[in-house]
Scaffold this motif. Structure first.
Motif, PDB file in Angstrom:
ATOM      1  N   ASP A 158       0.839  -1.216   0.000  1.00 44.64           N
ATOM      2  CA  ASP A 158       0.000   0.000   0.000  1.00 44.64           C
ATOM      3  C   ASP A 158       0.865   1.253   0.000  1.00 44.64           C
ATOM      4  N   LEU A 159       1.904   1.242   0.829  1.00 44.86           N
ATOM      5  CA  LEU A 159       2.765   2.424   0.919  1.00 44.86           C
ATOM      6  C   LEU A 159       3.458   2.703  -0.414  1.00 44.86           C
ATOM      7  N   GLU A 160       3.909   1.631  -1.058  1.00 46.33           N
ATOM      8  CA  GLU A 160       4.561   1.793  -2.373  1.00 46.33           C
ATOM      9  C   GLU A 160       3.553   2.312  -3.394  1.00 46.33           C
ATOM     10  N   GLU A 161       2.370   1.746  -3.355  1.00 49.59           N
ATOM     11  CA  GLU A 161       1.333   2.130  -4.317  1.00 49.59           C
ATOM     12  C   GLU A 161       0.918   3.592  -4.114  1.00 49.59           C
ATOM     13  N   ALA A 162       0.768   3.978  -2.851  1.00 45.17           N
ATOM     14  CA  ALA A 162       0.379   5.366  -2.555  1.00 45.17           C
ATOM     15  C   ALA A 162       1.448   6.320  -3.083  1.00 45.17           C
ATOM     16  N   LYS A 163       2.684   5.938  -2.923  1.00 46.60           N
ATOM     17  CA  LYS A 163       3.765   6.807  -3.408  1.00 46.60           C
ATOM     18  C   LYS A 163       3.656   6.996  -4.917  1.00 46.60           C
ATOM     19  N   LYS A 164       3.368   5.877  -5.612  1.00 50.40           N
ATOM     20  CA  LYS A 164       3.234   5.959  -7.071  1.00 50.40           C
ATOM     21  C   LYS A 164       2.110   6.921  -7.451  1.00 50.40           C
ATOM     22  N   VAL A 165       0.968   6.748  -6.799  1.00 52.94           N
ATOM     23  CA  VAL A 165      -0.192   7.594  -7.131  1.00 52.94           C
ATOM     24  C   VAL A 165       0.134   9.060  -6.848  1.00 52.94           C
ATOM     25  N   LEU A 166       0.731   9.315  -5.692  1.00 50.56           N
ATOM     26  CA  LEU A 166       0.979  10.705  -5.290  1.00 50.56           C
ATOM     27  C   LEU A 166       2.062  11.379  -6.126  1.00 50.56           C
ATOM     28  N   SER A 167       2.864  10.565  -6.802  1.00 50.73           N
ATOM     29  CA  SER A 167       3.901  11.198  -7.618  1.00 50.73           C
ATOM     30  C   SER A 167       3.428  11.466  -9.059  1.00 50.73           C
ATOM     31  N   LEU A 168       2.196  11.094  -9.381  1.00 49.46           N
ATOM     32  CA  LEU A 168       1.667  11.384 -10.722  1.00 49.46           C
ATOM     33  C   LEU A 168       1.489  12.890 -10.912  1.00 49.46           C
ATOM     34  N   ASN A 169       1.740  13.348 -12.135  1.00 51.42           N
ATOM     35  CA  ASN A 169       1.560  14.775 -12.401  1.00 51.42           C
ATOM     36  C   ASN A 169       0.098  15.170 -12.548  1.00 51.42           C
ATOM     37  N   LYS A 170      -0.695  14.201 -12.996  1.00 49.63           N
ATOM     38  CA  LYS A 170      -2.128  14.466 -13.165  1.00 49.63           C
ATOM     39  C   LYS A 170      -2.906  13.470 -12.322  1.00 49.63           C
ATOM     40  N   PRO A 171      -4.160  13.799 -11.968  1.00 45.90           N
ATOM     41  CA  PRO A 171      -4.935  12.825 -11.190  1.00 45.90           C
ATOM     42  C   PRO A 171      -5.228  11.569 -12.004  1.00 45.90           C
ATOM     43  N   PRO A 172      -5.291  10.400 -11.377  1.00 47.30           N
ATOM     44  CA  PRO A 172      -5.704   9.188 -12.097  1.00 47.30           C
ATOM     45  C   PRO A 172      -7.058   9.419 -12.772  1.00 47.30           C
ATOM     46  N   LYS A 173      -7.278   8.713 -13.888  1.00 49.88           N
ATOM     47  CA  LYS A 173      -8.537   8.906 -14.642  1.00 49.88           C
ATOM     48  C   LYS A 173      -9.752   8.556 -13.780  1.00 49.88           C
ATOM     49  N   VAL A 174     -10.876   9.181 -14.140  1.00 49.99           N
ATOM     50  CA  VAL A 174     -12.109   8.839 -13.408  1.00 49.99           C
ATOM     51  C   VAL A 174     -12.472   7.389 -13.682  1.00 49.99           C
ATOM     52  N   GLU A 175     -12.958   6.769 -12.678  1.00 46.59           N
ATOM     53  CA  GLU A 175     -13.333   5.357 -12.760  1.00 46.59           C
ATOM     54  C   GLU A 175     -14.663   5.230 -12.038  1.00 46.59           C
ATOM     55  N   LYS A 176     -15.678   4.762 -12.732  1.00 44.07           N
ATOM     56  CA  LYS A 176     -16.996   4.711 -12.096  1.00 44.07           C
ATOM     57  C   LYS A 176     -17.005   3.702 -10.957  1.00 44.07           C
ATOM     58  N   LYS A 177     -17.362   4.174  -9.792  1.00 42.55           N
ATOM     59  CA  LYS A 177     -17.460   3.283  -8.632  1.00 42.55           C
ATOM     60  C   LYS A 177     -18.853   3.417  -8.038  1.00 42.55           C
ATOM     61  N   THR A 178     -19.269   2.397  -7.331  1.00 41.84           N
ATOM     62  CA  THR A 178     -20.649   2.427  -6.814  1.00 41.84           C
ATOM     63  C   THR A 178     -20.874   3.604  -5.872  1.00 41.84           C
ATOM     64  N   PHE A 179     -19.806   4.017  -5.196  1.00 38.28           N
ATOM     65  CA  PHE A 179     -19.991   5.085  -4.205  1.00 38.28           C
ATOM     66  C   PHE A 179     -19.666   6.470  -4.759  1.00 38.28           C
ATOM     67  N   CYS A 180     -19.406   6.581  -6.089  1.00 39.97           N
ATOM     68  CA  CYS A 180     -19.086   7.895  -6.663  1.00 39.97           C
ATOM     69  C   CYS A 180     -20.140   8.944  -6.302  1.00 39.97           C
ATOM     70  N   SER A 181     -21.411   8.554  -6.384  1.00 45.46           N
ATOM     71  CA  SER A 181     -22.461   9.557  -6.168  1.00 45.46           C
ATOM     72  C   SER A 181     -22.432  10.098  -4.736  1.00 45.46           C
ATOM     73  N   LYS A 182     -21.816   9.358  -3.826  1.00 47.69           N
ATOM     74  CA  LYS A 182     -21.741   9.830  -2.437  1.00 47.69           C
ATOM     75  C   LYS A 182     -20.398  10.513  -2.135  1.00 47.69           C
ATOM     76  N   CYS A 183     -19.542  10.539  -3.135  1.00 48.99           N
ATOM     77  CA  CYS A 183     -18.191  11.063  -2.920  1.00 48.99           C
ATOM     78  C   CYS A 183     -18.195  12.593  -3.029  1.00 48.99           C
ATOM     79  N   ALA A 184     -17.391  13.227  -2.201  1.00 50.30           N
ATOM     80  CA  ALA A 184     -17.311  14.691  -2.210  1.00 50.30           C
ATOM     81  C   ALA A 184     -16.838  15.235  -3.553  1.00 50.30           C
ATOM     82  N   TYR A 185     -16.116  14.419  -4.297  1.00 57.77           N
ATOM     83  CA  TYR A 185     -15.568  14.886  -5.578  1.00 57.77           C
ATOM     84  C   TYR A 185     -16.480  14.567  -6.766  1.00 57.77           C
ATOM     85  N   PHE A 186     -17.689  14.133  -6.484  1.00 50.82           N
ATOM     86  CA  PHE A 186     -18.581  13.685  -7.566  1.00 50.82           C
ATOM     87  C   PHE A 186     -18.733  14.751  -8.660  1.00 50.82           C
ATOM     88  N   GLU A 187     -19.078  15.970  -8.256  1.00 47.09           N
ATOM     89  CA  GLU A 187     -19.280  17.046  -9.238  1.00 47.09           C
ATOM     90  C   GLU A 187     -17.983  17.293 -10.006  1.00 47.09           C
TER      91      GLU A 187
END
Ligand code: SF4
Length: 169
Positions: free
Chosen positions: A136-165
């Motif tokens: 997890d720690l290695e994976e988090a580092k990879k994600v956080l070092s990306l220049n752009k956010p990872p692509k949107v991926e439809k998840k069941t809880f997207c509609s409840k997520c603060a970033y939905f809009e």
């Protein structure tokens, strides 16, 4: 994992939680992009903790200014959550805390508490689970070092997520 690597990789427990909820959410949160109710579930968990666990003295223990443990007693650490809908992320966060404490020479068991639904789950940090935390720690580092956010991926809880809009409009 060597101490040096751990020092470079260690992050907050909330970020480990978000890694399991959605990598895009982790990245956005890390970049300081906050939507109004981003932390509502965190806040509700904290209110429940105050309501149900008034007699526990050692609460909200901040370690290294990085991880904040809801409740500690002689044997265990506890995380109090509002809902178990994201249980896998809650487990990963608690296992990370157990791992972090172990590196400080403290061994405890973990308890996830969902007081609203009267559920509780015990977690013991095994060698196998330690490897999962390190992954997890290695994976988090990879994600956080990306220049752009990872692509949107439809998840069941997207509609409840603060970033939905932000993600879907
Ligand atoms: S709305 Fe969906 S894709 Fe966007 S951050 Fe939240 S969970 Fe991730």
């Amino acid at each position: 994992m060597k101490d040096k690597n751990f020092d470079e990789l260690k992050i907050t427990g909330l970020r480990i939680n978000y890694l399991h909820v959605c990598k895009r959410k982790l990245w956005l949160f890390d970049r300081g992009i906050r939507m109004e109710h981003t932390s509502n579930m965190v806040l509700l968990g904290s209110l429940l903790q105050d309501y149900y666990y008034q007699r526990k003295e050692r609460k909200n223990i901040l370690i290294d200014n990085l991880i904040q443990i809801d409740i500690i007693d002689n044997e265990s650490i506890r995380e109090v959550k509002y809902s178990n809908k994201l249980k896998e992320a809650d487990e990963a966060q608690l296992l990370y805390y157990l791992y972090y404490l172990k590196r400080l020479g403290v061994s405890k068991k973990g308890i996830l508490n969902y007081p609203k639904i009267k559920r509780r789950e015990e977690l013991i940090l095994t060698e196998e689970l330690e490897k999962e935390v390190e992954k997890d720690l290695e994976e988090a580092k990879k994600v956080l070092s990306l220049n752009k956010p990872p692509k949107v991926e439809k998840k069941t809880f997207c509609s409840k997520c603060a970033y939905f809009e932000f993600c879907w409009s």
